[in-house]
Write a protein that holds these residues in place. Structure first.
Motif, PDB file in Angstrom:
ATOM      1  N   ALA A  62      -4.365 -12.483  -9.458  1.00 15.42           N
ATOM      2  CA  ALA A  62      -3.038 -11.769  -9.323  1.00 15.42           C
ATOM      3  C   ALA A  62      -2.792 -10.517  -8.554  1.00 15.42           C
ATOM      4  CB  ALA A  62      -1.976 -11.486 -10.626  1.00 15.42           C
ATOM      5  N   SER A  63      -1.995 -10.102  -7.678  1.00 20.63           N
ATOM      6  CA  SER A  63      -2.025  -8.985  -6.986  1.00 20.63           C
ATOM      7  C   SER A  63      -1.605  -7.791  -7.755  1.00 20.63           C
ATOM      8  CB  SER A  63      -1.062  -9.340  -5.444  1.00 20.63           C
ATOM      9  OG  SER A  63       0.428  -9.563  -6.290  1.00 20.63           O
ATOM     10  N   THR A  64      -2.345  -6.688  -7.378  1.00 18.34           N
ATOM     11  CA  THR A  64      -1.823  -5.401  -8.112  1.00 18.34           C
ATOM     12  C   THR A  64      -1.222  -4.434  -7.124  1.00 18.34           C
ATOM     13  OG1 THR A  64      -3.085  -3.567  -9.273  1.00 18.34           O
ATOM     14  CG2 THR A  64      -4.255  -4.815  -7.643  1.00 18.34           C
ATOM     15  N   CYS A  65      -0.688  -3.225  -7.664  1.00 18.11           N
ATOM     16  CA  CYS A  65      -0.178  -2.068  -6.948  1.00 18.11           C
ATOM     17  C   CYS A  65      -1.117  -1.219  -6.466  1.00 18.11           C
ATOM     18  CB  CYS A  65       1.233  -1.787  -7.664  1.00 18.11           C
ATOM     19  SG  CYS A  65       1.737  -0.445  -6.742  1.00 18.11           S
ATOM     20  N   ARG A  66      -1.345  -0.802  -5.198  1.00 18.30           N
ATOM     21  CA  ARG A  66      -2.116  -0.129  -4.790  1.00 18.30           C
ATOM     22  C   ARG A  66      -3.511   0.558  -5.451  1.00 18.30           C
ATOM     23  NH1 ARG A  66       2.459   4.654  -3.462  1.00 18.30           N
ATOM     24  NH2 ARG A  66       4.310   3.039  -3.059  1.00 18.30           N
ATOM     25  N   GLY A  67      -3.896  -0.450  -6.224  1.00 16.72           N
ATOM     26  CA  GLY A  67      -5.215  -0.409  -6.700  1.00 16.72           C
ATOM     27  C   GLY A  67      -5.528  -0.913  -8.151  1.00 16.72           C
ATOM     28  N   LEU A  68      -6.735  -0.461  -8.748  1.00 16.19           N
ATOM     29  CA  LEU A  68      -6.878  -0.942 -10.135  1.00 16.19           C
ATOM     30  C   LEU A  68      -7.834  -0.181 -10.904  1.00 16.19           C
ATOM     31  CD1 LEU A  68      -9.865  -2.535  -9.685  1.00 16.19           C
ATOM     32  CD2 LEU A  68      -8.361  -4.208  -8.990  1.00 16.19           C
ATOM     33  N   MET A  69      -8.214  -0.225 -12.082  1.00 19.36           N
ATOM     34  CA  MET A  69      -9.223   0.396 -12.991  1.00 19.36           C
ATOM     35  C   MET A  69     -10.196  -0.493 -13.416  1.00 19.36           C
ATOM     36  SD  MET A  69      -7.524   3.598 -14.950  1.00 19.36           S
ATOM     37  CE  MET A  69      -6.512   2.640 -16.013  1.00 19.36           C
ATOM     38  N   THR A  70     -11.477  -0.242 -13.307  1.00 20.40           N
ATOM     39  CA  THR A  70     -12.509  -0.983 -14.157  1.00 20.40           C
ATOM     40  C   THR A  70     -13.169  -0.064 -15.065  1.00 20.40           C
ATOM     41  OG1 THR A  70     -14.345  -0.919 -12.549  1.00 20.40           O
ATOM     42  CG2 THR A  70     -12.611  -2.694 -12.352  1.00 20.40           C
ATOM     43  N   ASP A  71     -14.123  -0.442 -15.652  1.00 21.28           N
ATOM     44  CA  ASP A  71     -15.194   0.551 -16.227  1.00 21.28           C
ATOM     45  C   ASP A  71     -15.917   1.254 -15.427  1.00 21.28           C
ATOM     46  OD1 ASP A  71     -17.816  -1.467 -16.352  1.00 21.28           O
ATOM     47  OD2 ASP A  71     -15.919  -2.543 -16.339  1.00 21.28           O
ATOM     48  N   THR A  72     -15.978   1.233 -14.238  1.00 18.24           N
ATOM     49  CA  THR A  72     -16.671   1.798 -13.285  1.00 18.24           C
ATOM     50  C   THR A  72     -15.761   3.096 -12.524  1.00 18.24           C
ATOM     51  OG1 THR A  72     -16.368   0.380 -11.363  1.00 18.24           O
ATOM     52  CG2 THR A  72     -18.185   0.154 -12.500  1.00 18.24           C
ATOM     53  N   ASP A 164       3.080  -5.557  -5.532  1.00 18.43           N
ATOM     54  CA  ASP A 164       2.746  -5.145  -4.212  1.00 18.43           C
ATOM     55  C   ASP A 164       2.603  -3.608  -4.165  1.00 18.43           C
ATOM     56  OD1 ASP A 164       5.455  -4.809  -3.804  1.00 18.43           O
ATOM     57  OD2 ASP A 164       5.833  -5.984  -2.364  1.00 18.43           O
ATOM     58  N   ASN A 165       2.573  -3.146  -3.106  1.00 15.25           N
ATOM     59  CA  ASN A 165       2.440  -1.724  -2.652  1.00 15.25           C
ATOM     60  C   ASN A 165       3.726  -1.091  -2.693  1.00 15.25           C
ATOM     61  OD1 ASN A 165      -0.290  -2.064  -2.682  1.00 15.25           O
ATOM     62  ND2 ASN A 165      -0.582  -1.846  -0.630  1.00 15.25           N
ATOM     63  N   HIS A 166       4.801  -1.563  -2.225  1.00 12.08           N
ATOM     64  CA  HIS A 166       5.999  -0.947  -1.935  1.00 12.08           C
ATOM     65  C   HIS A 166       7.188  -1.606  -2.325  1.00 12.08           C
ATOM     66  CE1 HIS A 166       3.783   2.199   0.380  1.00 12.08           C
ATOM     67  NE2 HIS A 166       3.343   1.068   1.069  1.00 12.08           N
ATOM     68  N   ILE A 167       6.903  -2.576  -3.377  1.00  9.17           N
ATOM     69  CA  ILE A 167       8.118  -3.283  -3.841  1.00  9.17           C
ATOM     70  C   ILE A 167       8.905  -4.180  -2.563  1.00  9.17           C
ATOM     71  CG2 ILE A 167      10.242  -3.488  -5.344  1.00  9.17           C
ATOM     72  CD1 ILE A 167       9.501  -0.517  -6.387  1.00  9.17           C
TER      73      ILE A 167
END
Length: 396
Positions: A62-72, A164-167
Motif C-alpha cells: 500500500a502506498s504511504t504519504c511522503r514517508g514512513l517509520m520503522t524501528d530504525t 499519496d503525497n498531495h491528495i
C-alpha cells in the motif's frame, strides 16, 4: 513466529526489492507487508517482489504519504519498507484483492474474494485470528462492514487507506495477483501466535455538537439545518478564539476534526474522527469518511503535544491486552497522514516515544488517508486522524 523489517531509499524498483530481501531467508517466510511512496511504480514494484519471492508467500502493498517509520527511524522522501513475517507450517496467510466493478457492489466483491481466499487456504468455515486491510479512499466503510458481517466475530483488525503525497489520487495497492488504484487488499492471518490490536482517536470532545441534517456522500452540507461551513467556523471561533479563513488552513482543521460517538466504555463515549479536507460550493465540508443524515457530530480538539504522546500510549494499551504473557516480537502501527503533516518537526519525538515503548521490537508504520481498527468496545470503525496498532507475540 518471527518478524523483521527492512527499509531502503533506492529509487529503482528492482534494486530496492533486492536491497530489502538481500539478507532475508525465505524458509518459513509466510507474509510480506510492503509500504512505499508514490515515487515508485506500483506495477514494477509488485513485479520485482513476485520475481524474487517464493510463490507461496502472501504479498500485500500500500502506498504511504511522503514517508514512513520503522524501528530504525523516520524515513521521508522516496522510500519503501517491508515487514517480513515468518511462521510454522501449520499457519496460513492469504490475500484477497478486490477490484471496484461498476455492475457489482463492493460488498459482493469483498465477500466473494474472501470466499476464494479461504478456499485457496483450505480454511473454509474458519475465521482468521487477524486481518490486515488496505483500501483506496472512498470505500473503507463498506469493506469493513462486509468483513464484520462475513465472520460475525470480533477479529482483531488493522487497516490504513492508501495515500499519496498531495491528495491527487496517486495512491495504489498491490498483492501478488495485481496492482490497482481503486479497490481493497485484505490479508487473512491464521497464525500460530496471538495478536492484539487497539484503535484510538486521541482527541478531546468540546462542548459544541449538532446533528448532520443534510449530507451527500462524504459531503456534510448542513448542521442543525444551517450551512455546515458556517457552523464549523463558529464552533472553532467560540471554542478557541480563532477565525477560520474562507479556505481552510490545513493545520487548523487538523487540530479541530469532527467526531461521532463510536461506542461507550463505563458510560464514557469514544469517538471516530472525520477530517475536513476542503470546502465545497454548496457551503458544505468534504470529509475523508462517510457520514449519514441524522449523525450527531461534535467538534473535537487535539494539540500537537497530545498527538506526540498518543502513539506510545496506544502501543502501550495494545501490549496491555497481552493476557497470555508471551514475548512481543513485532508491531504494526498506522498513523494518519494528516497527523504526520501537522506534527512536522515533532515527528521525531513521536518516533522516539514509540521506540522507547517498544525497545528493540521491530515495527513498521505507514502514513495513511484513513485508519481502520477495532475499538475497545469491540466494534470496528473507519476514521481519520486515528492511530491503529497491532502487536505480535511468540508462538506458544
Amino acid at each position: 513466529m518471527q518478524i523483521f523489517t527492512r527499509v531502503t531509499h533506492n529509487p529503482s524498483e528492482t534494486l530496492a526489492v533486492e536491497a530489502l530481501l538481500s539478507d532475508l531467508i525465505t524458509d518459513s517466510l509466510k507474509s510480506v507487508l510492503c509500504y512505499f511512496t508514490e515515487d515508485y511504480d506500483e506495477h514494477a514494484l509488485r513485479a520485482a517482489f513476485v520475481d524474487s519471492l517464493p510463490k507461496d508467500v502472501s504479498l500485500i502493498g500500500a502506498s504511504t504519504c511522503r514517508g514512513l517509520m520503522t524501528d530504525t527511524g523516520v524515513h521521508t522522501g522516496q522510500v519503501v519498507a517491508v515487514m517480513a513475517i515468518y511462521d510454522d507450517k501449520h499457519s496460513a496467510y492469504g490475500n484477497t484483492l478486490c477490484r471496484i466493478q461498476k455492475d457489482i457492489s463492493i460488498s459482493e466483491t469483498v465477500s466473494a474474494s474472501i470466499d476464494k481466499t479461504l478456499e485457496n487456504l483450505d480454511r473454509v468455515g474458519e475465521a482468521p485470528n487477524f486481518i490486515v486491510l488496505h483500501a483506496t479512499p472512498g470505500i473503507e466503510e463498506e469493506v469493513i462492514t462486509t468483513i464484520d458481517q462475513k465472520f460475525g466475530l470480533p477479529i482483531p483488525i488493522i487497516g490504513g487507506s492508501a495515500a499519496d503525497n498531495h491528495i491527487a489520487g496517486n495512491w495504489s495497492l498491490f498483492t501478488e495477483e495485481a496492482a490497482v488504484t481503486e479497490g481493497a487488499a485484505i490479508q487473512l492471518f491464521f497464525s500460530s501466535s496471538n495478536i492484539t490490536a487497539n484503535f484510538s482517536a486521541g482527541y478531546i470532545p468540546t462542548e459544541f455538537n449538532g446533528i448532520a441534517t443534510k449530507v451527500e456522500g462524504r459531503e456534510l452540507l448542513e448542521i442543525d439545518h444551517q450551512p455546515a461551513q458556517s457552523v464549523y467556523r463558529e464552533w472553532i471561533a467560540d471554542h478557541a478564539g480563532i477565525e477560520v479563513p474562507k479556505g481552510f488552513v490545513f493545520d487548523l482543521v487538523t487540530q479541530y476534526p469532527l467526531g461521532r460517538v463510536a461506542g461507550t466504555v463505563f458510560k464514557q463515549p469514544y469517538f471516530k474522527l472525520s477530517h475536513p479536507i476542503k470546502i465545497t460550493g454548496e457551503e458544505g465540508i468534504h470529509l475523508f469518511t462517510g457520514i449519514c443524515q441524522g449523525d450527531s457530530v461534535t467538534l473535537m480538539s487535539g494539540s500537537i503535544e497530545q498527538l506526540v504522546h498518543r502513539g506510545a500510549r496506544v502501543v502501550k494499551e495494545t501490549k496491555r491486552n497481552n493476557s497470555f504473557e508471551a514475548k512481543e516480537i513485532g508491531t504494526m502501527c498506522i498513523i494518519c497522514a494528516g497527523s504526520m503533516l501537522l506534527l512536522k518537526d515533532e515527528l521525531e519525538s513521536l518516533y522516539i516515544q514509540i521506540k522507547n515503548e517498544l525497545k528493540d521490537t521491530p515495527f513498521i508504520c505507514p502514513f495513511t488517508f484513513g485508519e481502520q481498527g477495532r475499538f475497545v468496545g469491540g466494534d470496528t470503525g473507519h476514521g481519520n486522524l486515528m492511530f491503529s496498532a497491532a502487536s505480535f507475540y511468540e508462538s506458544s
